[in-house]
Scaffold this motif. Structure first.
Motif, PDB file in Angstrom:
ATOM      1  N   GLU A  40     -44.565 -15.235  43.106  1.00 17.67           N
ATOM      2  CA  GLU A  40     -43.988 -14.604  44.286  1.00 17.67           C
ATOM      3  C   GLU A  40     -43.863 -13.089  44.087  1.00 17.67           C
ATOM      4  O   GLU A  40     -43.645 -12.607  42.975  1.00 17.67           O
ATOM      5  CB  GLU A  40     -42.621 -15.216  44.581  1.00 17.67           C
ATOM      6  N   ALA A  41     -43.993 -12.361  45.180  1.00 17.21           N
ATOM      7  CA  ALA A  41     -44.007 -10.903  45.103  1.00 17.21           C
ATOM      8  C   ALA A  41     -42.691 -10.335  44.574  1.00 17.21           C
ATOM      9  O   ALA A  41     -42.679  -9.312  43.880  1.00 17.21           O
ATOM     10  CB  ALA A  41     -44.324 -10.315  46.477  1.00 17.21           C
ATOM     11  N   ASP A  42     -41.567 -10.961  44.904  1.00 11.46           N
ATOM     12  CA  ASP A  42     -40.258 -10.448  44.499  1.00 11.46           C
ATOM     13  C   ASP A  42     -39.682 -11.195  43.307  1.00 11.46           C
ATOM     14  O   ASP A  42     -38.458 -11.208  43.098  1.00 11.46           O
ATOM     15  CB  ASP A  42     -39.278 -10.530  45.674  1.00 11.46           C
ATOM     16  N   ALA A  43     -40.526 -11.785  42.483  1.00  9.73           N
ATOM     17  CA  ALA A  43     -40.067 -12.598  41.361  1.00  9.73           C
ATOM     18  C   ALA A  43     -39.368 -11.742  40.307  1.00  9.73           C
ATOM     19  O   ALA A  43     -39.818 -10.631  39.990  1.00  9.73           O
ATOM     20  CB  ALA A  43     -41.239 -13.334  40.730  1.00  9.73           C
ATOM     21  N   ASP A  44     -38.263 -12.254  39.773  1.00  8.16           N
ATOM     22  CA  ASP A  44     -37.572 -11.626  38.644  1.00  8.16           C
ATOM     23  C   ASP A  44     -38.210 -12.183  37.375  1.00  8.16           C
ATOM     24  O   ASP A  44     -37.789 -13.217  36.844  1.00  8.16           O
ATOM     25  CB  ASP A  44     -36.075 -11.950  38.698  1.00  8.16           C
ATOM     26  N   LEU A  45     -39.240 -11.496  36.894  1.00  9.10           N
ATOM     27  CA  LEU A  45     -40.041 -12.033  35.799  1.00  9.10           C
ATOM     28  C   LEU A  45     -39.269 -12.117  34.487  1.00  9.10           C
ATOM     29  O   LEU A  45     -39.483 -13.039  33.692  1.00  9.10           O
ATOM     30  CB  LEU A  45     -41.307 -11.190  35.624  1.00  9.10           C
ATOM     31  N   ASP A  46     -38.370 -11.182  34.238  1.00  8.57           N
ATOM     32  CA  ASP A  46     -37.573 -11.247  33.008  1.00  8.57           C
ATOM     33  C   ASP A  46     -36.728 -12.513  32.980  1.00  8.57           C
ATOM     34  O   ASP A  46     -36.656 -13.216  31.958  1.00  8.57           O
ATOM     35  CB  ASP A  46     -36.663 -10.018  32.902  1.00  8.57           C
ATOM     36  N   ALA A  47     -36.081 -12.815  34.098  1.00 10.63           N
ATOM     37  CA  ALA A  47     -35.246 -14.013  34.174  1.00 10.63           C
ATOM     38  C   ALA A  47     -36.095 -15.276  34.063  1.00 10.63           C
ATOM     39  O   ALA A  47     -35.698 -16.248  33.415  1.00 10.63           O
ATOM     40  CB  ALA A  47     -34.456 -14.021  35.479  1.00 10.63           C
ATOM     41  N   LEU A  48     -37.274 -15.267  34.676  1.00 11.83           N
ATOM     42  CA  LEU A  48     -38.145 -16.438  34.642  1.00 11.83           C
ATOM     43  C   LEU A  48     -38.657 -16.700  33.231  1.00 11.83           C
ATOM     44  O   LEU A  48     -38.749 -17.854  32.799  1.00 11.83           O
ATOM     45  CB  LEU A  48     -39.309 -16.265  35.608  1.00 11.83           C
ATOM     46  N   VAL A  49     -38.998 -15.635  32.508  1.00 12.99           N
ATOM     47  CA  VAL A  49     -39.447 -15.804  31.125  1.00 12.99           C
ATOM     48  C   VAL A  49     -38.333 -16.421  30.285  1.00 12.99           C
ATOM     49  O   VAL A  49     -38.563 -17.342  29.493  1.00 12.99           O
ATOM     50  CB  VAL A  49     -39.897 -14.458  30.523  1.00 12.99           C
ATOM     51  N   GLU A  50     -37.120 -15.925  30.462  1.00 12.52           N
ATOM     52  CA  GLU A  50     -35.988 -16.459  29.704  1.00 12.52           C
ATOM     53  C   GLU A  50     -35.771 -17.940  30.006  1.00 12.52           C
ATOM     54  O   GLU A  50     -35.554 -18.749  29.092  1.00 12.52           O
ATOM     55  CB  GLU A  50     -34.727 -15.673  30.034  1.00 12.52           C
ATOM     56  N   ARG A  51     -35.853 -18.300  31.272  1.00  9.52           N
ATOM     57  CA  ARG A  51     -35.586 -19.689  31.653  1.00  9.52           C
ATOM     58  C   ARG A  51     -36.700 -20.623  31.191  1.00  9.52           C
ATOM     59  O   ARG A  51     -36.428 -21.731  30.733  1.00  9.52           O
ATOM     60  CB  ARG A  51     -35.385 -19.776  33.163  1.00  9.52           C
ATOM     61  N   ILE A  52     -37.948 -20.187  31.304  1.00  6.79           N
ATOM     62  CA  ILE A  52     -39.023 -21.095  30.896  1.00  6.79           C
ATOM     63  C   ILE A  52     -39.077 -21.224  29.385  1.00  6.79           C
ATOM     64  O   ILE A  52     -39.484 -22.263  28.856  1.00  6.79           O
ATOM     65  CB  ILE A  52     -40.388 -20.645  31.473  1.00  6.79           C
ATOM     66  N   GLU A  53     -38.636 -20.206  28.663  1.00  8.15           N
ATOM     67  CA  GLU A  53     -38.557 -20.331  27.208  1.00  8.15           C
ATOM     68  C   GLU A  53     -37.495 -21.353  26.814  1.00  8.15           C
ATOM     69  O   GLU A  53     -37.667 -22.084  25.836  1.00  8.15           O
ATOM     70  CB  GLU A  53     -38.279 -18.966  26.575  1.00  8.15           C
ATOM     71  N   GLN A  54     -36.410 -21.415  27.570  1.00 12.51           N
ATOM     72  CA  GLN A  54     -35.393 -22.436  27.323  1.00 12.51           C
ATOM     73  C   GLN A  54     -35.961 -23.831  27.567  1.00 12.51           C
ATOM     74  O   GLN A  54     -35.728 -24.760  26.783  1.00 12.51           O
ATOM     75  CB  GLN A  54     -34.181 -22.194  28.228  1.00 12.51           C
ATOM     76  N   VAL A  55     -36.705 -23.975  28.659  1.00 13.20           N
ATOM     77  CA  VAL A  55     -37.317 -25.269  28.971  1.00 13.20           C
ATOM     78  C   VAL A  55     -38.318 -25.655  27.895  1.00 13.20           C
ATOM     79  O   VAL A  55     -38.393 -26.821  27.486  1.00 13.20           O
ATOM     80  CB  VAL A  55     -37.998 -25.226  30.353  1.00 13.20           C
ATOM     81  N   GLU A  56     -39.084 -24.682  27.407  1.00  9.45           N
ATOM     82  CA  GLU A  56     -40.082 -24.965  26.386  1.00  9.45           C
ATOM     83  C   GLU A  56     -39.415 -25.426  25.087  1.00  9.45           C
ATOM     84  O   GLU A  56     -39.927 -26.335  24.408  1.00  9.45           O
ATOM     85  CB  GLU A  56     -40.929 -23.715  26.146  1.00  9.45           C
TER      86      GLU A  56
END
Length: 208
Positions: A40-56
């Motif tokens: 998405e154009a307005d994605a908060d990429l820093d937050a998304l990286v943090e969250r997907i690393e937790q899921v991983e």
């Protein structure tokens, strides 16, 4: 998704091999959801990286639990090698999905529609895969696995179409970055297909 994950964490659900695999696939779906948000154009990429690393990391823990369960079971629903391969491929699906989000942030570029559509096919394939696994009986539905595999094959179609579009446009750093993201999605799709092939092989062996 949250309700499904809560259900899988109830006592006894993840004490079966199929339950542990279902939990792995569910975490992979959660990772793909974050990857779609990264498109998405307005994605908060820093937050998304943090969250997907937790899921991983949760995925790594779940895989370790599966391996432990596999080592303690005398009888398994499918061939041990096929189940192990299935689990490993699911782990690689989540790992590559995490890398997709990381690379999107690193290059600060919005993935194109082909990457997004490819991720949607992956999500649908994983959802069908979770639906194929009966955690109470330990059985896996072959027909639903076949349907999931078709979704995985559609990812390659998006990759091919995306490459054709990139090659007719001006070749610059942005185009190269988009190609790499597109390739990452293709790799996720390939790992999904390998996971499904592993479980289908196991089902076929049990019917021979």
């Amino acid at each position: 998704m949250a309700r499904l994950w809560t259900w899988l964490r109830r006592p006894g659900r993840r004490q079966t091999l199929v339950g542990a695999l279902s939990a792995q696939a569910t975490l992979a779906i959660e990772g793909v959801e974050f990857a779609l948000r990264a498109c998405e154009a307005d994605a908060d990429l820093d937050a998304l990286v943090e969250r997907i690393e937790q899921v991983e990391r949760q995925g790594d823990t779940t895989r370790l639990q599966f391996v432990h369960l596999l080592s303690t079971r005398v009888v398994t629903p499918l061939d041990r090698e096929d189940m192990f391969r299935f689990s490993r491929c699911l782990d690689e699906v989540l790992t590559n999905t995490r890398d997709f989000v990381r690379e999107t942030r690193a290059w600060q570029i919005q993935p194109d529609d082909h990457s997004r559509t490819g991720l949607e096919h992956i999500r649908r394939g994983l959802e069908q895969l979770v639906g194929a696994m009966d955690t109470s009986s330990g059985r896996i539905n072959r027909e639903l696995c076949t349907a999931a595999r078709k979704e995985g094959r559609r990812v390659r179609e998006q990759y091919d179409d995306g490459l054709r579009q990139l090659f007719v446009e001006e070749l610059n750093m942005e185009a190269l970055a988009r190609r790499e993201l597109l390739r990452r999605v293709d790799v996720i799709g390939l790992r999904l297909i390998e996971a499904i092939d592993a479980v289908v092989d196991g089902i076929v062996k049990r019917t021979i």
